[in-house]
Design an enzyme around this catalytic site. Structure first.
Site, short mmCIF file in Angstrom:
data_model
loop_
_atom_site.label_atom_id
_atom_site.label_comp_id
_atom_site.label_asym_id
_atom_site.label_seq_id
_atom_site.Cartn_x
_atom_site.Cartn_y
_atom_site.Cartn_z
N HIS A 118 10.94 -13.11 -59.02
CA HIS A 118 11.87 -11.98 -59.03
C HIS A 118 13.23 -12.37 -59.61
O HIS A 118 14.28 -11.88 -59.20
CB HIS A 118 12.04 -11.39 -57.62
CG HIS A 118 12.61 -10.00 -57.62
ND1 HIS A 118 12.14 -8.99 -58.42
CD2 HIS A 118 13.64 -9.44 -56.92
CE1 HIS A 118 12.83 -7.89 -58.22
NE2 HIS A 118 13.74 -8.13 -57.31
N HIS A 227 16.51 -12.86 -52.98
CA HIS A 227 16.52 -12.19 -54.27
C HIS A 227 16.90 -13.16 -55.39
O HIS A 227 17.72 -14.06 -55.20
CB HIS A 227 17.52 -11.03 -54.25
CG HIS A 227 16.90 -9.69 -54.49
ND1 HIS A 227 16.22 -9.02 -53.51
CD2 HIS A 227 16.84 -8.91 -55.60
CE1 HIS A 227 15.79 -7.86 -54.00
NE2 HIS A 227 16.14 -7.78 -55.27
N SER A 278 19.71 -11.21 -49.86
CA SER A 278 20.59 -11.66 -50.94
C SER A 278 20.86 -13.16 -50.84
O SER A 278 20.97 -13.71 -49.75
CB SER A 278 21.93 -10.91 -50.87
OG SER A 278 22.86 -11.45 -51.79
N GLU A 486 8.69 -4.38 -53.66
CA GLU A 486 9.64 -5.24 -52.97
C GLU A 486 9.78 -4.72 -51.53
O GLU A 486 10.26 -3.62 -51.33
CB GLU A 486 10.99 -5.23 -53.66
CG GLU A 486 10.97 -5.71 -55.10
CD GLU A 486 12.36 -5.67 -55.73
OE1 GLU A 486 13.30 -6.21 -55.12
OE2 GLU A 486 12.50 -5.07 -56.82
N TYR A 527 10.48 -0.38 -54.45
CA TYR A 527 10.77 -0.89 -53.11
C TYR A 527 9.90 -0.26 -52.03
O TYR A 527 9.24 0.76 -52.24
CB TYR A 527 12.24 -0.64 -52.78
CG TYR A 527 13.19 -1.63 -53.42
CD1 TYR A 527 13.88 -2.56 -52.65
CD2 TYR A 527 13.39 -1.63 -54.80
CE1 TYR A 527 14.75 -3.47 -53.24
CE2 TYR A 527 14.25 -2.54 -55.39
CZ TYR A 527 14.94 -3.45 -54.60
OH TYR A 527 15.78 -4.36 -55.18
N ASP A 659 16.00 -28.17 -73.57
CA ASP A 659 16.64 -26.88 -73.27
C ASP A 659 16.28 -26.36 -71.89
O ASP A 659 16.77 -25.32 -71.45
CB ASP A 659 16.32 -25.83 -74.34
CG ASP A 659 14.83 -25.55 -74.49
OD1 ASP A 659 14.04 -25.93 -73.60
OD2 ASP A 659 14.45 -24.95 -75.51
N THR A 664 22.12 -28.37 -69.80
CA THR A 664 22.16 -28.05 -71.22
C THR A 664 22.11 -26.54 -71.40
O THR A 664 21.59 -25.81 -70.56
CB THR A 664 20.99 -28.68 -71.99
OG1 THR A 664 19.76 -28.10 -71.52
CG2 THR A 664 20.95 -30.18 -71.82
#
Length: 758
Positions: A118, A227, A278, A486, A527, A659, A664
């Site tokens: 997610h 999240h 969160s 979700e 949701y 990368d 970086t």
């Protein structure tokens, strides 16, 4: 892979010898790159206009785990991708590709679960429904094809790596890593239900650990709700957010001699019931102030200030918050994978108060049957019986006013607020012009104030799904549920609790049965909140498309999956998944030819490094090159950049960073779009206190790490600087360009001058 007949003979030998008949699983792990176009494509997650990619912070991966029961021949495969969710058509294409390789019976939509981290910082264009296509400008094959290719490759690697091994389960509390961003809605749930749990979010990390028969570590999967929004909506660099970093940190620890994504140990950090969860653990505040807020009309921020959550490293930046939250998960996962404490093992439950962060419980061996059930299910046709005995109808999908408000992790449209149950005059007129909700739809969705009547709009095709992919996997006494929505904290708890009770009631489970919640998986359907949370219509409730009884419908359909598994009978009433890809659009920017800067060639340095750098805090080393558009070649399993170290003994150059390393960055921009001229910038942070240069480094006793029965060692961990040493270095750039006369991508490369770190 050993033939199945070998295990049948082995089983017969044990029976004749009077020995225990338990035959272990075959297990395999695999990892592959799924990074698509890193520039010019809208990112998927925040739905913020203009949030297109401009480069790469870390690559996105597919991580696959296959478990085969050699007795029954049943196998399951769990895949975790560094994406916002998973497209149902992507899964169909993955299954189709695998069936072309292995036949129709080995891998199917029933025994493969495609899950996601997610992350909100990956490229979009892999969801087929109109609402999700609008936010990223369409269905983008440029994104989809490398996703499918990489997922298939990771499963192939896991398949080829199948070997005798074992699986363990562990559980432990992880603090300071997640909070509830809608606590007021959570408080609407019944008090007696909330009293069962210590926190208003799940703070337990569940883990499945995979080892070879000789104890060699193969990989791990964790379930922990948080999240993928540590990196905020100002970001323009593709990355896997906090769970992507967690995987990177864990794999770097276990594969110390390998470059990222190349080692044998595979670590996946799967999303769980995190809809209201969160990573911004300091809470939400009005920007430029210390005024707390929650995104509702009750806490409107002054002036142009916005209500935004703060992560633990917010004073430094969101990438630092991302590192902290990711490292917390990696550290706890490695503890759970490799340690135990003295005393009784923690019960294999999903209670939020089952363990403490100070304890490292004993991993529990997973043994027994492998099984699976899956169904394509039309949720809008479902009828449920409510707690008071009345019928509850599911609705055609619709999104509320609070959906447009966004969250404290990413505010959306100014003038919209969470906790909205009444529409406004202007927006009611506007939404009715798009599609006016029927009276039935209004009543079904109440108290939601409908803003987008997605279920009744048919142009150009369905705006949100009605047919969902739901799935139940079994591995001994561990059951894994896969849902495309979700789920809020409490809705996930209720679903797990219901599934577990059904398993026990139907003879498949007992008090030690573990139920793991995976989602979004196998598709995306926004949701799912509890009925009580839905009444407040915070963002999560406003984004629950199918009305207040959505959770009840999920509980009902998983009851059917459990019953099917208990009876041994297949699911017979599965729907046909629609495919709207041929009717889709792609409004992403078109690509033109590339041209080098005047008097230069592709790969030439246009801004070089300094000859000498003194190591200090916050040192960033940078070089820029004449480039082509990175969309010319996605560089799957390759790299756009290298940091190379000149070895003193031989003078040879050794690649020490790519990368995918967190310290970086690869940044691309057009310098003259009309002429197709562009440049690429390679950045490497190499300061004494640079967070990106710090990795969890673990020292094990070698005998203990290869013995699967010895988890008693004390694990010493410390933060070390890796590779930021005195010496000579150079930065490398790798790209492709297209000439005005051909569509063939031509490779080019360039190097900075050599520089010295002192």
């Amino acid at each position: 892979m050993l033939p199945r007949t070998f295990f049948l003979f082995e089983l017969l030998f044990h029976l004749l010898a009077g020995q225990p008949t338990q035959v272990g699983y075959q297990v395999g792990t695999g990892i592959a790159d799924i990074t698509g176009p890193i520039v010019q494509i809208m990112m998927m997650g925040y739905a913020k206009h203009g949030q297109t990619g401009q480069g790469l912070a870390q690559r996105l991966y597919s991580r696959a785990y296959t478990v085969l029961d050699p007795v029954s021949g049943n196998r399951i495969t769990i895949v975790n991708t560094d994406t916002q969710s998973m497209g149902d058509i992507v899964k169909q294409r993955v299954v189709s590709s695998l069936q072309e390789i292995y036949g129709e019976d080995v891998y199917t939509e029933k025994n493969i679960m495609l899950a996601s981290t997610h992350s909100h910082s990956g490229m979009g264009g892999f969801l087929q429904y109109t609402l999700y296509e609008i936010s990223v400008l369409g269905w983008i094959e440029e994104t989809v094809q490398p996703m499918v290719q990489g997922i298939v490759k990771s499963i192939q690697i896991a398949h080829d790596n199948l070997q005798e091994g074992n699986v363990v389960y562990n559980l432990g509390e992880l603090l300071d890593t997640n909070i509830n961003r809608s606590p007021s809605a959570y408080l609407l749930n019944p008090e007696e239900e909330r009293a069962r749990y210590k926190h208003n979010v799940d703070k337990d990390m569940s883990l499945l650990g995979f080892r070879a028969r000789d104890g060699q570590p193969l990989g791990l999967i964790t379930w922990f709700p948080v999240h993928g929004v540590s990196i905020n909506n100002t970001n323009r660099l593709i990355n896997g957010d906090n769970k992507g970093f967690a995987a990177y940190a864990a794999e770097r620890t276990m594969n110390p001699d390998s470059l990222p994504g190349k080692g044998p140990f595979v670590a996946a950090f799967t999303q769980s019931n995190g809809a209201d969860v969160s990573p911004n653990t300091l809470g939400a505040f009005c920007t430029e102030t210390d005024i707390p807020c929650d995104g509702s009309r009750d806490s409107i921020c002054p002036g142009s200030s916005k209500c935004i959550g703060r992560g633990p490293g917010w004073k430094i930046g969101h990438f630092e918050s991302n590192r902290i939250i990711g490292q917390n998960q990696a550290t706890r996962a490695l503890e759970l994978f490799g340690q135990k404490r003295k005393g009784k093992a923690i019960p294999a439950s999903v209670s939020a108060s089952a363990s403490t962060s100070a304890s490292v419980p004993v991993p529990i061996s997973v043994q027994g049957k492998v099984d699976f059930r899956q169904k394509y299910w039309d949720i809008t046709k479902e009828v449920v019986i409510t707690a008071n005995g009345t019928k509850g109808l599911l609705c055609d999908p619709a999104m509320g006013y609070s959906f447009a408000a966004g969250t404290t992790d990413g505010p959306a449209i100014d003038g919209f607020y969470q906790n909205t149950t009444q529409g406004t005059f202007f927006w009611d007129i506007a939404k009715d012009l798009v599609k006016k909700p029927t009276q039935r739809q209004k009543e079904c969705q109440a108290p939601k104030a409908i803003l987008l009547n997605t279920g009744e709009i048919k142009y150009p095709f369905d705006w949100q799904p009605k047919i969902l992919d739901v799935q139940l996997l079994r591995m001994g006494n561990v059951y894994i549920i896969g849902v495309p929505s979700e789920f809020s904290t409490m809705s996930g708890r209720r679903l797990r609790r219901s599934v577990r009770q059904n398993l026990i009631a139907q003879g498949l489970g007992n008090n030690d049965t573990v139920v793991l919640h995976t989602g979004p998986a196998n598709g995306y359907a926004s949701y799912c909140t509890t009925f009580e949370e839905y009444q407040m219509q915070r963002y999560e409730g406003g984004s629950t498309p199918y009305g207040p009884y959505t959770l009840d419908a999920y509980i009902k359909v998983f009851g059917e999956l459990v019953s099917s598994m208990a009876s041994g009978k297949p699911i017979l009433d599965s729907e046909q998944l629609p495919n709207y890809v041929n009717a889709s659009y792609d409004f992403s920017p078109r690509q033109g030819a590339d041209r080098p800067k005047l008097f230069h060639q592709f790969g030439d340095v246009v801004r070089n490094v300094a000859p000498v750098y003194r190591r200090r805090k916050a040192l960033t080393i940078t070089a820029s090159f004449v480039a082509g558009n990175p969309r010319n070649d996605g560089m799957l399993d390759k790299t756009y950049l290298t940091v190379e170290y000149r070895q003193p003994s031989s003078g040879d150059w050794k690649i020490i960073k790519t990368d995918d390393d967190y310290d970086t960055r690869f940044i691309w921009r057009y310098t003259m779009p009309i002429l197709g001229q562009s440049e690429a910038t390679v950045e490497w942070d190499c300061g004494e206190d640079t967070p990106g240069n710090l990795y969890l480094y673990s020292t094990y006793n070698k005998a203990e790490i290869i013995n699967p029965h010895m988890y008693t060692h004390q694990y010493k961990s410390k933060m070390l600087f890796l590779f930021c040493l005195a010496g000579f270095y150079r930065l490398g750039y790798f790209g492709h360009h297209r000439t005005p006369y051909t569509k063939v991508a031509i490779p080019h490369s360039g190097y900075s001058s050599e520089f010295e770190l002192i």
